[in-house]
Design an enzyme around this catalytic site. Structure first.
Site, PDB file in Angstrom:
ATOM      1  N   ASP A  62      41.290  38.787  30.041  1.00 35.06           N
ATOM      2  CA  ASP A  62      40.344  39.852  30.372  1.00 35.06           C
ATOM      3  C   ASP A  62      39.071  39.296  31.025  1.00 35.06           C
ATOM      4  O   ASP A  62      37.976  39.809  30.808  1.00 35.06           O
ATOM      5  CB  ASP A  62      39.993  40.644  29.097  1.00 35.06           C
ATOM      6  N   TYR A  63      39.208  38.236  31.820  1.00 34.53           N
ATOM      7  CA  TYR A  63      38.049  37.788  32.606  1.00 34.53           C
ATOM      8  C   TYR A  63      37.681  38.869  33.618  1.00 34.53           C
ATOM      9  O   TYR A  63      38.562  39.458  34.260  1.00 34.53           O
ATOM     10  CB  TYR A  63      38.372  36.483  33.337  1.00 34.53           C
ATOM     11  N   GLU A  64      36.385  39.110  33.763  1.00 37.84           N
ATOM     12  CA  GLU A  64      35.921  40.158  34.668  1.00 37.84           C
ATOM     13  C   GLU A  64      34.908  39.658  35.700  1.00 37.84           C
ATOM     14  O   GLU A  64      34.524  40.392  36.606  1.00 37.84           O
ATOM     15  CB  GLU A  64      35.332  41.317  33.848  1.00 37.84           C
ATOM     16  N   HIS A  65      34.479  38.403  35.557  1.00 38.28           N
ATOM     17  CA  HIS A  65      33.526  37.788  36.485  1.00 38.28           C
ATOM     18  C   HIS A  65      34.029  36.386  36.822  1.00 38.28           C
ATOM     19  O   HIS A  65      34.572  35.686  35.953  1.00 38.28           O
ATOM     20  CB  HIS A  65      32.124  37.719  35.875  1.00 38.28           C
TER      21      HIS A  65
ATOM     22  N   GLN B 205      42.779  48.836  32.959  1.00 42.27           N
ATOM     23  CA  GLN B 205      41.637  49.575  32.410  1.00 42.27           C
ATOM     24  C   GLN B 205      41.403  50.868  33.205  1.00 42.27           C
ATOM     25  O   GLN B 205      40.474  50.971  34.004  1.00 42.27           O
ATOM     26  CB  GLN B 205      40.381  48.701  32.411  1.00 42.27           C
TER      27      GLN B 205
END
Length: 302
Positions: free
Chosen positions: A150-153, A212
């Site tokens: 769930d890395y988002e950056h 998501q």
């Protein structure tokens, strides 16, 4: 006589070909993130229907220092979830009490220490080596079953992300440390470029796509949701894309506005691969009513 046998064999084969995909497509999988908000929610607080496959997902382990000013550690992961209430003994307890429960660990997340949590490897080989070592230790200590990405950056290009994460999943599976892996992308150009690069190279190792859908605008309609689901199922072609909602109602298609109608439509099309929720922490004050409804829908013969 031989012709009759041949005809019977053909008819049986046809029935299997037509029935198998639809029977295999719908699933009774329910997944819920837990532990990110430190509000004392426990596994035992969450209602669990015995007729679903239930995955708790601990949020999060992050490769940052566990200090007042966290900084990247190049794959050396630390626990950043509520370990006081969701520790090794609690994991063992819920799994022993409920044979249909598995517990996974989500990596990354949106933020750490008040700032963004970046995927920031020094290089591929050292990141993978550190990640395999540190995560194997955590997963075995907590008796966990799988990981979620769930890395988002990102402070890396898509190919570096793909190689780091893909090799991590492959190694943990080959070593028997995990039995499943999922990814949690959302509709953002940078996010999608990284996760689709991962999917192209290592999609065969990824068991579930926790897309998501709640990152879309609040007020999403049923028809819009169905369109989004079709688009992302095409992007992650061949993947088990799960339907999702956020329990505080801040985005996407909410349960109040037709989420379960959309799920029923997906089920009628044999495309309901499961449901996941962000998060148990937010749902606790709401009595977990939508968790119960989700699991009831999934538990109906699929």
């Amino acid at each position: 006589m031989e012709y009759s046998k041949l005809l019977s064999s053909i008819l049986i084969l046809q029935s299997l070909l037509f029935l198998s995909p639809s029977q295999a497509a719908n699933s009774n999988l329910f997944r819920e993130y837990i532990g990110a908000e430190f509000n004392n929610v426990k596994f035992s607080d969450v209602p669990i229907n015995s007729n679903v496959d239930f995955h708790f997902i601990l949020a999060f382990a992050i490769d940052y220092t566990a200090s007042s000013s966290p900084s990247p550690t190049n794959g050396r992961f630390n626990a950043f979830w509520d370990t006081d209430n969701l520790g090794p003994s609690q994991v063992s307890s819920i799994k022993s009490q409920r044979s249909n429960v598995k517990v996974a660990l989500s990596l990354g997340g949106d933020s750490v220490g008040g700032g963004s949590a970046y995927f920031a490897p020094s290089d591929i080989d050292s990141w993978v080596s550190n990640a395999v070592s540190s995560l194997t230790k955590i997963i075995r200590q907590y008796n966990l079953d799988g990981i979620d990405i769930d890395y988002e950056h990102f402070q890396s290009d898509p190919d570096t992300f793909a190689q780091c994460i893909g090799r991590l999943i492959r190694t943990l599976k080959q070593n028997g440390v995990i039995s499943f892996a999922s990814i949690a992308p959302f509709d953002d150009d940078q996010v999608q470029s990284h996760y689709l690069a991962l999917w192209r190279s290592y999609g065969h190792l990824i068991d579930f796509v926790n897309f998501q859908f709640y990152a879309y605008d609040k007020g999403t309609t049923v028809d819009e949701f169905m369109g989004y689901f079709e688009t992302q199922s095409s992007n992650y072609k061949g993947g088990k894309v799960l339907a999702s909602f956020i329990s505080d109602g801040s985005g996407g298609l909410s349960p109040e506005n037709g989420f379960f109608t959309a799920c029923s439509r997906l089920k009628s099309k044999h495309e309901l691969h499961g449901i996941f929720v962000w998060s148990a922490d937010d749902s606790m004050s709401r009595g977990f009513s939508y968790e119960k409804q989700s699991q009831s829908l999934l538990a109906i013969s699929h």
